[in-house]
Design a protein around this motif. Structure first.
Motif, PDB file in Angstrom:
ATOM      1  N   UNK A  82      30.253  -5.075  43.738  1.00  0.00           N
ATOM      2  CA  UNK A  82      30.995  -5.690  44.840  1.00  0.00           C
ATOM      3  C   UNK A  82      30.128  -6.078  46.028  1.00  0.00           C
ATOM      4  N   UNK A  83      29.020  -5.377  46.240  1.00  0.00           N
ATOM      5  CA  UNK A  83      28.130  -5.728  47.356  1.00  0.00           C
ATOM      6  C   UNK A  83      27.041  -6.708  46.936  1.00  0.00           C
ATOM      7  N   UNK A  84      27.027  -7.094  45.655  1.00  0.00           N
ATOM      8  CA  UNK A  84      26.058  -8.036  45.073  1.00  0.00           C
ATOM      9  C   UNK A  84      24.621  -7.546  45.202  1.00  0.00           C
ATOM     10  N   UNK A 122      21.464  -2.090  30.800  1.00  0.00           N
ATOM     11  CA  UNK A 122      20.307  -2.329  31.656  1.00  0.00           C
ATOM     12  C   UNK A 122      20.842  -2.557  33.059  1.00  0.00           C
ATOM     13  N   UNK A 123      20.170  -2.021  34.062  1.00  0.00           N
ATOM     14  CA  UNK A 123      20.648  -2.160  35.437  1.00  0.00           C
ATOM     15  C   UNK A 123      19.491  -2.517  36.356  1.00  0.00           C
ATOM     16  N   UNK A 124      19.784  -3.385  37.327  1.00  0.00           N
ATOM     17  CA  UNK A 124      18.803  -3.728  38.364  1.00  0.00           C
ATOM     18  C   UNK A 124      19.468  -3.568  39.708  1.00  0.00           C
ATOM     19  N   UNK A 125      18.757  -2.914  40.638  1.00  0.00           N
ATOM     20  CA  UNK A 125      19.248  -2.731  42.001  1.00  0.00           C
ATOM     21  C   UNK A 125      18.261  -3.372  42.972  1.00  0.00           C
ATOM     22  N   UNK A 126      18.760  -4.203  43.865  1.00  0.00           N
ATOM     23  CA  UNK A 126      17.932  -4.793  44.913  1.00  0.00           C
ATOM     24  C   UNK A 126      17.897  -3.843  46.100  1.00  0.00           C
ATOM     25  N   UNK A 127      16.767  -3.737  46.731  1.00  0.00           N
ATOM     26  CA  UNK A 127      16.627  -2.833  47.870  1.00  0.00           C
ATOM     27  C   UNK A 127      16.951  -3.500  49.205  1.00  0.00           C
ATOM     28  N   UNK A 175      15.542 -13.790  40.275  1.00  0.00           N
ATOM     29  CA  UNK A 175      14.589 -14.055  41.361  1.00  0.00           C
ATOM     30  C   UNK A 175      15.281 -14.373  42.683  1.00  0.00           C
ATOM     31  N   UNK A 176      16.624 -14.444  42.685  1.00  0.00           N
ATOM     32  CA  UNK A 176      17.345 -14.685  43.931  1.00  0.00           C
ATOM     33  C   UNK A 176      17.730 -16.117  44.189  1.00  0.00           C
TER      34      UNK A 176
END
Length: 118
Positions: A49-51, A67-72, A99-100
């Motif tokens: 929900x917070x993308x 598989x999971x990816x978290x952006x800091x 890559x955003x």
């Protein structure tokens, strides 16, 4: 990062998802909400929900992989305006998303096919 074959289908669940869901909950969403075969060799991608996080569910013929990816610091540019519950993207768009890059704003050149040289 894990490298998937260029030919693997990639499906985005357009709506944002509660990330307390794990393999079983996401597999049910693929089957019921996305109306896709969860056992198909494909990547099923979900965004929180917070993308700030992505989860990718796939079947590797012996079991499910999550598989999971978290952006800091930043947020994923998740497609919003598509009326479909499922968005299919190419491997190139997948790499851009990671890559955003806002894949909804990119329009590649139209593919052309010819049968004769003019």
């Amino acid at each position: 990062m894990i490298q998937w074959p260029d030919s693997v289908p990639i499906y985005l669940h357009r709506d944002l998802v509660d990330f307390r869901k794990a393999i079983n909950g996401l597999a049910v969403m693929v089957s019921e909400e996305m109306a896709l075969d969860v056992y198909h060799q494909a990547l099923f991608v979900f965004c929180n929900k917070t993308r700030t996080q992505l989860k990718v569910l796939y079947w590797d013929s012996t079991g499910f992989v999550l598989w999971q990816k978290r952006l800091e610091k930043d947020r994923f540019k998740w497609p919003k305006k598509d009326p479909l519950a499922v968005v299919s993207i190419s491997i190139e768009q997948w790499r851009w998303l990671l890559r955003g890059v806002d894949i909804a704003k990119l329009t590649p050149h139209q593919s052309l096919t010819f049968t004769e040289v003019a």
